[in-house]
Every structure is written in C-alpha cells, then in structure tokens.
Write an enzyme that holds these catalytic residues in place. Structure first.
Site, short mmCIF file in Angstrom:
data_model
loop_
_atom_site.label_atom_id
_atom_site.label_comp_id
_atom_site.label_asym_id
_atom_site.label_seq_id
_atom_site.Cartn_x
_atom_site.Cartn_y
_atom_site.Cartn_z
N TYR A 364 5.55 12.19 1.05
CA TYR A 364 4.87 11.27 1.96
C TYR A 364 3.44 10.96 1.50
O TYR A 364 2.98 11.46 0.47
CB TYR A 364 4.92 11.84 3.38
CG TYR A 364 6.34 12.10 3.84
CD1 TYR A 364 7.32 11.10 3.74
CD2 TYR A 364 6.73 13.34 4.34
CE1 TYR A 364 8.63 11.32 4.14
CE2 TYR A 364 8.05 13.56 4.75
CZ TYR A 364 8.99 12.55 4.64
OH TYR A 364 10.29 12.78 5.02
N ARG A 412 0.93 21.46 6.02
CA ARG A 412 2.08 21.83 5.17
C ARG A 412 1.75 21.35 3.77
O ARG A 412 1.47 20.16 3.56
CB ARG A 412 3.36 21.17 5.69
CG ARG A 412 4.48 21.18 4.67
CD ARG A 412 5.84 21.01 5.29
NE ARG A 412 6.30 22.28 5.83
CZ ARG A 412 7.52 22.49 6.33
NH1 ARG A 412 8.39 21.52 6.37
NH2 ARG A 412 7.86 23.68 6.79
N ARG A 511 16.41 25.02 9.56
CA ARG A 511 17.82 24.80 9.87
C ARG A 511 18.44 25.95 10.65
O ARG A 511 19.36 25.74 11.45
CB ARG A 511 18.59 24.51 8.58
CG ARG A 511 18.28 23.13 8.03
CD ARG A 511 18.81 22.95 6.64
NE ARG A 511 18.11 23.80 5.68
CZ ARG A 511 18.40 23.88 4.40
NH1 ARG A 511 19.40 23.18 3.91
NH2 ARG A 511 17.70 24.66 3.59
N CYS A 534 23.38 29.29 9.67
CA CYS A 534 23.18 28.05 8.92
C CYS A 534 23.79 28.26 7.54
O CYS A 534 23.45 29.22 6.85
CB CYS A 534 21.70 27.71 8.78
SG CYS A 534 21.44 26.34 7.63
N CYS A 537 24.59 23.27 4.63
CA CYS A 537 25.44 22.12 4.25
C CYS A 537 24.73 20.78 4.36
O CYS A 537 25.22 19.78 3.87
CB CYS A 537 26.69 22.12 5.12
SG CYS A 537 26.33 21.76 6.88
N CYS A 540 22.97 18.35 9.14
CA CYS A 540 21.98 18.05 10.18
C CYS A 540 21.13 16.84 9.78
O CYS A 540 20.54 16.19 10.65
CB CYS A 540 21.10 19.27 10.44
SG CYS A 540 20.63 20.16 8.97
N CYS A 552 24.38 20.04 14.46
CA CYS A 552 24.82 21.01 13.45
C CYS A 552 26.34 21.06 13.41
O CYS A 552 26.99 21.03 14.46
CB CYS A 552 24.27 22.39 13.81
SG CYS A 552 24.92 23.72 12.76
N ALA A 647 55.11 24.37 19.50
CA ALA A 647 54.21 23.76 20.49
C ALA A 647 54.78 23.81 21.90
O ALA A 647 54.02 23.75 22.88
CB ALA A 647 53.93 22.31 20.09
C1 LIG Z 1 16.88 17.84 10.14
C2 LIG Z 1 15.62 18.20 9.41
C3 LIG Z 1 14.47 17.48 9.65
C4 LIG Z 1 13.28 17.84 9.00
N1 LIG Z 1 12.13 17.17 9.31
C5 LIG Z 1 10.94 17.63 8.82
C6 LIG Z 1 9.72 17.12 9.29
O1 LIG Z 1 9.68 16.28 10.19
N2 LIG Z 1 8.58 17.58 8.75
C7 LIG Z 1 8.58 18.54 7.77
O2 LIG Z 1 7.53 18.94 7.32
N3 LIG Z 1 9.73 19.06 7.33
C8 LIG Z 1 10.91 18.65 7.85
N4 LIG Z 1 12.08 19.24 7.46
C9 LIG Z 1 12.03 20.34 6.49
C10 LIG Z 1 12.00 21.68 7.22
O3 LIG Z 1 10.86 21.81 8.02
C11 LIG Z 1 12.06 22.84 6.24
O4 LIG Z 1 10.91 22.81 5.45
C12 LIG Z 1 13.27 22.79 5.32
O5 LIG Z 1 14.42 22.44 6.05
C13 LIG Z 1 13.50 24.12 4.66
O6 LIG Z 1 13.62 25.14 5.61
P1 LIG Z 1 15.06 25.74 6.04
O7 LIG Z 1 15.72 26.20 4.79
O8 LIG Z 1 14.73 26.85 6.98
O9 LIG Z 1 15.83 24.66 6.66
C14 LIG Z 1 13.27 18.90 8.08
C15 LIG Z 1 14.44 19.59 7.83
C16 LIG Z 1 15.60 19.26 8.49
C17 LIG Z 1 16.85 20.07 8.23
S1 SF4 Z 2 24.32 21.31 9.78
FE1 SF4 Z 2 24.61 22.74 8.08
S2 SF4 Z 2 22.56 22.89 7.14
FE2 SF4 Z 2 22.27 21.94 9.13
S3 SF4 Z 2 21.78 23.63 10.49
FE3 SF4 Z 2 23.99 23.34 10.62
S4 SF4 Z 2 24.87 24.71 9.11
FE4 SF4 Z 2 22.68 24.51 8.64
#
Ligand SMILES: Cc1cc2nc3c(=O)[nH]c(=O)nc-3n(C[C@H](O)[C@H](O)[C@H](O)COP(=O)(O)O)c2cc1C
Ligand code: SF4
Length: 819
Positions: A364, A412, A511, A534, A537, A540, A552, A647
């Site tokens: 971004y 971040r 996630r 989680c 996959c 989401c 999910c 069935a």
């Molecule tokens: C559905 C979704 C939306 C996300 N939106 C943002 C966001 O708005 N801002 C951000 O900094 N990271 C966003 N992320 C990244 C997460 O904050 C996180 O850094 C990334 O998923 C890795 O962490 P995890 O392995 O616990 O999912 C998003 C991730 C997911 C899955």
């Molecule tokens: S959809 Fe898949 S990656 Fe996303 S939260 Fe659920 S299990 Fe995790």
C-alpha cells in the site's frame, strides 16, 4: 477457448476455464455439435442426446455389508476399521448402537489412525473422581458439548487449591487483569500456568492490555455497508472476537481517502459522516474489555480505479504486478494525503478508538513511499532514507496535531517487501528505529507482497507456524517499544513460545481468529482440541470483489454472527449425510447440535472427502487438521460415521459427495486411459493404470495439486490448463506455491491448452490458436471437476477449491438449520 453463448437446449455445458459449477448456457457447441476438441465433446456429453460417461459413486468399491452381532438387529454395520479402547482389534460399529456407547475421546493432537478409530467407538469412563459425574451429565447440552468426553474433562479436573495457592505476585496481577472474563479464580490461574508469557499484562502506548494476545487487522470484505459504514453485521463480527479475552483489538484497514479505496465496502474513515457508526463499533468492542485501535490505510498503487474513480496514486509511476501504472503524486497530492491521514485519526479519536495504526505493509501507499524499490523520487520525499521516511513522519506529526500529542500511534511494518532492492530486514530495522524516535507506541512486524512473495513468503499452506517471528525478533533487538509478531500463529502454544523466548512482546492472530473467534478463551480453559483450526487455505480472502463478507471454510458462522444461531429441532429426525467432505461434515455437526440423530456415510472417499485427499498432496498435509477437527467434534456429538448405509432408514438424506467426475472424451484415447483425479489421490489408480508419463488436464487447483502429487510420486507429469494461468480458481499465493513445488519435482505446465485428439498417446493440442503435439503419455488424468450430485435429495456438493467449498459449507449450515 470455449464460447459461452446461449444454448437452445437450455442445458448446462462445461467451460474449460471454470470449475464445472460454472454452467454455460451454450449453443454453437450444444449436443449436436461434431467438434472434436475434448472441450466441446464435454459439452455434448451434457445433453441427453449423448451417451453418459459419468463415473458416479458406484465406481467406488463398496465394503461388504455385515449384520450386527451385538444386537441381532440385522442392520448394516460400519465396516470402517475401528479399535477397541485398548487400540486393538477391529470392532465393527452398528448404526443402531445406543448413543451412550458412542461417546468419544478426542485426542489432544492429531490422532493416529488407531486413535481416530477409537474416537468413534469408545465409551465414557465411569465417574470415579469427585466432580466427574456431574460434568458427564452435561453431554447433551450444546454449550457443554466440548466437555463431554472424559479426556477433555481431565484437563479441567484440577484441584483448585493446588493452583490458587501458587499465587506469585505476577499471577495475581494476571488474575486481576483477567477478572471480568474469568469464570473462577482457579481457571484464571490455570490459564496463567498454561500460558504464562502470553497472559502477562503489558502496557502499550499508555494502554494497559490484560494479556499479549492481539487481533490482527483484517479487512472484512463486505461486512460494512457499500459506503464503508460499519453496521450491525460488522459489529457482531467484532463483538464475537472482543468477548474472547484478547488483550487488544485492531480494527481493519480503514480508508482515509477515496483515492485509496481498494475493495468494495472498504471500511471508511474519510469523512465525519463515518464517526457515529464507528463510535457504535467501538462501544460494542469495549463492552467486553479490550482497548481498540483503528488501522489507517491508503491503497496507493494497488487501489482500484473502478472504485475510487481516480488513477491510483504512488510515489513513483511504477506498476505493481497485475495493476496499471499509477500516477506519481505531486507535492499537492502529498499534502492532501497527509491531511487525510491526520483527519482520519481525529475522527478515530472522536469515535472513541484508543489509538490508530499506520498500515506501512502489504503493497500500500505508505510502504511504497519507504521502499527503495517502489520510490524512485528525486525530491525531498525520495532520494534517500530520510526522504523516503518523510511522508509517514509528516503523517505522524499531523496526527499529533489533530488527535493530540499523547494519542497512541502504532504501525504495521515489514521485515521484507519481497522486492529486489526493496525493504529487507536491516532496512526494516532502520525504519523501526526511526519510527520509535518519532514516538510510536508499538510496531507490528509483517511482510509485503512484492514480486518475490510467491517464492519467499511462508504465509501459505505448509509454510509452518510463527513464520515471521525472526523478523519481529530482529526489530525487537533494535527498539525498546513493544513489538508484535504476526504470521501463522494458529495455536497459543506457538505464540507462547514466541513471547517466552523473547522474540516478541505480543502476538497478533489473524486467520486463526477468523476460523475461531474463541481461540483464546477455549485455549485458556485448556480446551485447545475444540478450537476450529485455521488450515491456511485462504478461502477467507475469497468473495472480496463480490463483497460477500469474510468467512471461513471450516466455520461458516464467521461473518454471520448477527444471525440467530441454530435452534433445537422441534422434532428430532434421522438424518443421513452421504459424503464426508467439509460441507457434509458441517451439516452433520449443526444437525446433531440441533438434536437430530445423524449418520455420515463416507461413501467411497476417506473421512474428510476431498479435503482428506488434499492432505495427501506434498506440502498440503496440514489441511488434515480440518478433518481431524471434525472427527473430534462429531464424535462428541455422537454422530455415526459409516462407510455406507441404505437411505431408506432415514427421514432426511443429504447428498454431500462431490458428484460425478467430469471426464473428457478425446478421440484416439480409450476411456480406460482417462482416469479421474480423485481416483489417483484415493489410491484407486495403480502404477499399471498410470504408467510413467502422465498428462493431467484441468483448469484449477485440483489439477495443479493432482499433478504435484503425481510428480512427487516420481511420474513424468505435464499439466495442461485451459486458462492463461494454471490453477486459476486458487488464491494467488497457493497457486504460485503449488506451481513452484510442481516445477521443483520436474513438472511441466502448458497453459491456454485445448486437447483435440490423440494418436498413439501423443496429444494434438491447440495453444493460443496454434496446433502442436504433446506427449507421448501413458494416461490422461482428468482433474477438471465434478458434475454436482443431481439426485432427489438435498445437495451440498463437496469441492476441492477452498473458496468453492466455503460457499457449499455456508449452504450446508443453512440447510442444517432448516431440517
Ligand atoms: C481476510 C483477511 C483480511 C486481511 N486484511 C488486512 C488488513 O486490513 N490490514 C492488514 O494489515 N492486514 C490484513 N490482513 C493480514 C493479516 O492481518 C495477517 O497479517 C496475515 O493474515 C498473517 O497472519 P495469519 O497467518 O495469522 O493469518 C488480512 C488477512 C486476512 C486473512
Ligand atoms: S478460510 Fe482457510 S485460511 Fe481462512 S481462516 Fe478459514 S481455514 Fe484459515
């Protein structure tokens, strides 16, 4: 390519770019077409005028039915191998067996094959300890279903005096910090013992956090209104997470200026009109205790022009992959954006947020400014490190002016932006030091999604846990403000280790909290085995462009928290779910919770259906945690698992199988040499069927992962994909990683390919309008997809691609509430 014009017959036909559910309304190629490409032949097969070549469930070998010796009822018995509680022997189980005999004992971790079988058949232990009998009586209630087995009761059954009395000052402080959410002092102390580092309070920017577990910012893709306002559905999603004992909630990226809009229904903080609904959101979250900050965001060069109405803005006119060339920001643009961030922070404060966070990550605007690979300006906002930092630092100053000097500002940042010549770890450390000097309250250390992300990012299936912990550790080594680590923390155990080892001060869960908002509460209670896992996959992220809202594949309640939960069935019914993929298992789970008597028939595939087959693909093994979760959960709900059962014995039958494999007809290839992909992964195709040289055809991730499976098994594999990219239905990171793993096994990919015919195993294919030959091949593996089941029953078809499965799971949960 196949065209998709209207078919006079009104029947569906297959488009090779899509999964079979993409029905065509076709014409030029309707049944009577004599075109010889297998794509068109496939279309012809859909009309009744052509011979059906489906291979339905009937192709699967069925186990012989046996009758129940124990009850002499003569009913068909499950012939799945099961063990006695001692783990030995094969004890057939009968659908007529009484419920009480089938209480489970879910194991603490992924069970071994023998323990999985045992989970289906074991008996509850007699209540031999004080308290156990009382707890065992709770087995039929929904809320306590997770506690029904003796194995998990053991985790709870601790003499409270042993723990309460332990009382170090630290623990007592922690106990106070947990106060509101704790059921009793004993369980608080137990949680602190189990996760001592994570449950220690910490002060961040003057905010006292009751523990070190944080919700990572996550865009909710359609939960807010179209104009970006928060609403009831959005609030309900956050409330479910706020009440779960987290130390801090970080609300998703909120656009500070329309030019940065990056997806439909992007949460907005770009106008004062947003304040009232944001204030309601804040009040909802704070009712449950945790402080809350808002992430401030501008999409920069990956903002979407169709949504923002303006060409994307960036420090330099350098396009991100798959995006158009952005507009280089003028000094006036920079002033406008500094003001936009400052005003957004003021609004956040007025709405009651405890702080704001700058999004200097992903791809971004703010990351583009600080990255030498993305900012090649030669004015005071580029040129050198000080110049590239000037834009974010001016924003910090303006926030201070508008929201107050003491208002906490976090950020971040990234340990790498995955760009050659971009942000690397030592550069990230420099950024961190500079932001600390500017007075920031905390730093969260993530990574970007530059061109090398597919090669280098571990945020994918099989990437491991706590994947950016070393980035956080490196940043923590150069600053004194609190540091957060994010990236594949899906259990508190890994998070505890990261904090206890000193790599990070806090851990952000993303996630894992989409999959289960109660991750923290359940784990602190010692009920880790009940957490919805989680599996990485990326489903989401699906539905972003349609603004479907985050959800999910394993937990369809996510994103639907505002809806009433399932109610007890007015009249318990006998429900048969035929097919044990995730949609069928979710249906079984909800139906059983409602009080129905549920049986799941695996119907020719291993328990877990297509997800279980996917777990056999090298690198994707971790998705088995999804099937393990259902196995434990259904056992506690006393759902019977059988191979198959007639069935007629049931009041309701739901077909949850994938359907019939779509098989192309290729002139010159015997049908016996066209093998369904699922047969390969289910081990039903032997070496003599496959030969050595295999062509895998199919447009999606099913074909890609089948090809990888075969290549890893030593076959010489070519993947023929109809689309411009292989695996086009999958999330980019997963498709890219699979392609790399496939290439590493020596696999070849031909895209935009249509197969017309074959001679002696050599395929005549058309690629981009030109005919060429591929092969020779010993067989063709068709991993195209499935025709959905079309029987008289309810249908919730199993699917390979996680997002397609997610949609079916939602359908399944809705159906389960109705029957
Ligand atoms: C559905 C979704 C939306 C996300 N939106 C943002 C966001 O708005 N801002 C951000 O900094 N990271 C966003 N992320 C990244 C997460 O904050 C996180 O850094 C990334 O998923 C890795 O962490 P995890 O392995 O616990 O999912 C998003 C991730 C997911 C899955
Ligand atoms: S959809 Fe898949 S990656 Fe996303 S939260 Fe659920 S299990 Fe995790």
């Amino acid at each position: 390519m196949t065209d998709r014009s209207d078919a006079p017959c009104g029947r569906a036909r297959w488009s090779p770019r899509r999964q079979p559910s993409a029905w065509c309304t076709a014409s030029a190629t309707c049944p009577t077409s004599s075109a010889s490409s297998w794509a068109t032949t496939r279309r012809a097969r859909r009309c009744s005028t052509t011979r059906s070549t489906r291979t339905g469930a009937s192709t699967s070998p069925k186990r012989p039915r046996r009758s129940c010796r124990a009850t002499s009822c003569g009913r068909a018995m499950c012939s799945r191998p099961s063990t006695t509680p001692t783990g030995r022997g094969r004890t057939p189980s009968c659908p007529a067996t009484s419920v009480a005999e089938r209480t489970c004992s879910p194991g603490p971790t992924r069970p071994t094959p023998s323990s999985r079988s045992a989970a289906r058949t074991c008996r509850p232990r007699p209540a031999s300890r004080p308290g156990r009998a009382a707890r065992s009586t709770a087995v039929t209630t929904e809320a306590s279903s997770t506690r029904c087995c003796w194995a998990s009761l053991c985790c709870h059954w601790r003499p409270s005096s042993a723990t309460v009395g332990a009382g170090s000052a630290d623990r007592q402080r922690t106990a106070r910090a947990h106060g509101a959410q704790a059921e009793s002092g004993a369980s608080v102390i137990t949680a602190a013992e189990r996760y001592p580092a994570l449950t220690r309070p910490i002060t961040v920017g003057g905010l006292v956090l009751r523990n070190r577990m944080v919700m990572s910012p996550m865009t909710t893709y359609g939960l807010p209104d179209a104009d970006g306002s928060s609403n009831e559905r959005h609030r309900a999603y956050y409330e479910a997470r706020a009440r779960s004992g987290l130390g801090l909630i970080r609300v998703e990226s909120a656009m500070v200026h329309l030019s940065g809009k990056s997806w439909p229904h992007h949460l907005a903080v770009d106008d004062d009109r947003c304040i009232p609904e944001l204030a309601r959101l804040v009040r909802t979250i704070k009712r449950h205790g945790p402080p809350v900050v808002l992430q401030l965001h501008h999409g920069g060069r990956v903002a979407v022009e169709a949504l923002s109405g303006t060409r994307p803005l960036a420090p330099s006119p350098l396009a991100a992959s798959g995006h158009s060339v952005p507009m280089e920001m003028t000094l006036q643009d920079i002033e406008e954006m500094v003001e936009a961030f400052g005003q957004a922070a003021r609004r956040a404060r007025e709405a009651g947020f405890d702080g704001v966070e700058l999004h200097i990550g992903t791809a971004y605007l703010l990351l583009s400014f600080i990255s030498p690979a993305q900012n090649i300006r030669q004015d005071e906002y580029g040129r050198d490190f000080a110049g590239r930092m000037r834009f974010p630092l001016r924003i910090v100053d303006r926030i201070r002016e508008l929201a107050g000097r003491e208002y906490p500002i976090g950020a971040r940042i990234v340990g790498s932006d995955y760009h050659d010549g971009g942000v690397d770890l030592s550069y990230g450390q420099q950024v961190a030091r500079r932001l600390e000097t500017a007075g920031l309250a905390y730093l969260d250390v993530s990574a970007g999604i530059g061109p090398n992300a597919i090669r280098d990012s571990p945020l994918t299936i099989g990437g491991g846990q706590g994947v950016f912990a070393d980035f956080a550790a490196a940043v923590k080594s150069v600053v004194t403000i609190p540091v957060m680590s994010v990236g594949r923390y899906y259990s508190l155990a890994t998070a505890e280790e990261a904090v206890a080892s000193g790599k990070t001060d806090l851990v952000a869960f993303a996630r894992a909290l989409i999959a289960d908002p109660e991750l923290v509460t359940k784990s602190l209670r010692g009920e880790e085995t009940t957490v919805v896992p989680c599996i990485g996959c990326q489903a989401c992220h699906g539905g972003m462009t349609q603004a479907l809202g985050v959800s999910c594949v394993l937990n369809p309640a996510t994103g639907h928290e505002h809806e009433a939960g399932p109610r007890a069935a007015a009249e318990p019914r006998r429900v048969l779910v035929r097919g044990s993929g995730v949609p069928g298992l979710e249906l079984a789970r909800v139906a059983a919770r409602r009080g129905h008597d549920v049986t799941v028939a695996a119907a020719g595939l291993p328990f877990g259906g297509l997800l279980a087959l996917r777990a056999r693909v090298p690198g994707a093994e971790e998705v088995a945690r999804g099937t393990d979760y259902f196995e434990r959960t259904l056992a506690t709900l006393r759902v019977r698992i059988v191979d198959d059962v007639p069935a007629e014995r049931f009041d309701v039958t739901v077909d949850a199988r994938p359907g019939s494999p779509i098989l192309p007809e290729i002139p010159g290839v015997s049908p016996a040499k066209i093998i369904p992909g699922e047969h390969v992964l289910a081990g039903r195709a032997g070496n003599e069927d496959l030969g050595e040289r295999v062509a895998v055809v199919g447009p999606g991730i099913f074909a890609g992962e089948t090809a990888l499976y075969l290549a890893a098994a030593g076959k010489d594999v070519t993947l023929l994909a109809a689309g411009e990219q292989p695996m086009e239905d999958a999330h980019g990171l997963i498709a890219g990683t699979t392609a790399l793993r496939f290439a590493a096994q020596g696999g070849r990919v031909i895209t935009s390919a249509t197969v017309h015919a074959a001679t002696d195993g050599v395929l005549d294919i058309e690629v981009g309008g030109e005919h060429r030959q591929a092969g020779p091949f010993d067989c063709i593996v068709a991993a195209i997809g499935w025709d959905p089941p079309d029987g008289p029953e309810y249908v919730v078809a199993d699917a390979w691609d996680a997002f397609a499965a997610r949609l079916q799971v939602l359908k399944a949960t809705r159906l389960a509430r109705k029957i």
